[in-house]
Design a protein around this motif. Sequence first.
Motif, PDB file in Angstrom:
ATOM      1  N   ASN A 143      32.300  40.957  41.541  1.00 39.52           N
ATOM      2  CA  ASN A 143      33.279  41.630  42.397  1.00 39.52           C
ATOM      3  C   ASN A 143      32.696  42.139  43.714  1.00 39.52           C
ATOM      4  OD1 ASN A 143      35.340  41.241  40.531  1.00 39.52           O
ATOM      5  ND2 ASN A 143      34.885  43.146  39.448  1.00 39.52           N
ATOM      6  N   ARG A 144      31.436  41.879  43.953  1.00 41.30           N
ATOM      7  CA  ARG A 144      30.849  42.312  45.220  1.00 41.30           C
ATOM      8  C   ARG A 144      31.461  41.540  46.386  1.00 41.30           C
ATOM      9  NH1 ARG A 144      24.545  41.508  43.639  1.00 41.30           N
ATOM     10  NH2 ARG A 144      24.366  43.104  42.003  1.00 41.30           N
ATOM     11  N   GLU A 171      30.851  45.400  39.346  1.00 45.15           N
ATOM     12  CA  GLU A 171      30.418  44.177  38.687  1.00 45.15           C
ATOM     13  C   GLU A 171      29.915  43.169  39.716  1.00 45.15           C
ATOM     14  OE1 GLU A 171      30.216  43.894  35.508  1.00 45.15           O
ATOM     15  OE2 GLU A 171      31.247  45.776  35.033  1.00 45.15           O
ATOM     16  N   GLU A 200      36.270  38.501  49.733  1.00 46.93           N
ATOM     17  CA  GLU A 200      36.582  39.656  48.903  1.00 46.93           C
ATOM     18  C   GLU A 200      35.668  39.783  47.690  1.00 46.93           C
ATOM     19  OE1 GLU A 200      40.667  39.816  47.855  1.00 46.93           O
ATOM     20  OE2 GLU A 200      41.322  40.287  49.898  1.00 46.93           O
ATOM     21  N   ASN A 201      35.155  38.669  47.200  1.00 44.28           N
ATOM     22  CA  ASN A 201      34.257  38.707  46.050  1.00 44.28           C
ATOM     23  C   ASN A 201      33.377  37.462  46.039  1.00 44.28           C
ATOM     24  OD1 ASN A 201      35.886  36.575  44.836  1.00 44.28           O
ATOM     25  ND2 ASN A 201      37.367  38.196  44.362  1.00 44.28           N
TER      26      ASN A 201
END
Length: 216
Positions: free
Chosen positions: A168-169, A165, A42-43
């Motif tokens: 958060n990728r 951000e 997810e990140n």
Amino acid sequence: MTINLSSLRDIYTITFPVVGLVILSWGLWWTRPRKEISGFYENRQSAPQVIDDIKTAKEVWAAWHTATSIGVSGELKKQGLADKLTRLILMAPRGNYISIHTQMMSNISEEKLRVDIETAYKRFKGEGVKGICYFDGLMLSMVICNPTDDKRGWIRVEPWSPFLETGNRPVFYIYARKHPSAFASLRDAYDTVWKEINAPGIANPLTSHHKEGSQT
């Protein structure tokens, strides 16, 4: 001293199969498929570290916007991995695209981004990474591991989006064995960009004349 030929034959009979089994086992271990991690995170925080991908691979091609974290950490040099990174593309710090890119980021100025890229470039050069180029345009952040191996290669992809951000990728893993077409397409697209950037004597807008760390 009497040599018992029967005993020698027994030793050879036992030793040769054992040695052969050891060699066979080593060969199977060496050519084993890489243990594949999950294909999606997810990140960045929940994903494996980039340095671990580099450590596991034999050769790596990478495309990063700034490479700030790995460039500053010095992990490539600390762990003796610089030779594995044979191709690296960074955003051109003094090209045309960087100002557009900065406008779509909420937490960094153009000057800070430029300094980060140039600092990372110098750090990578100092650590022994030889193949580094600048690209004046939007890139997909990715790490291509074993790029020439259509069975044991894989690609780590971090999609970029305006105002997303860095931490958060989401992170995707594409394995050549499972998704050969996707692996080949991304690998070949990277290879095309690399060749365009390094084409001799051609004024190419993709590079904005920023090759091999040009600061002008």
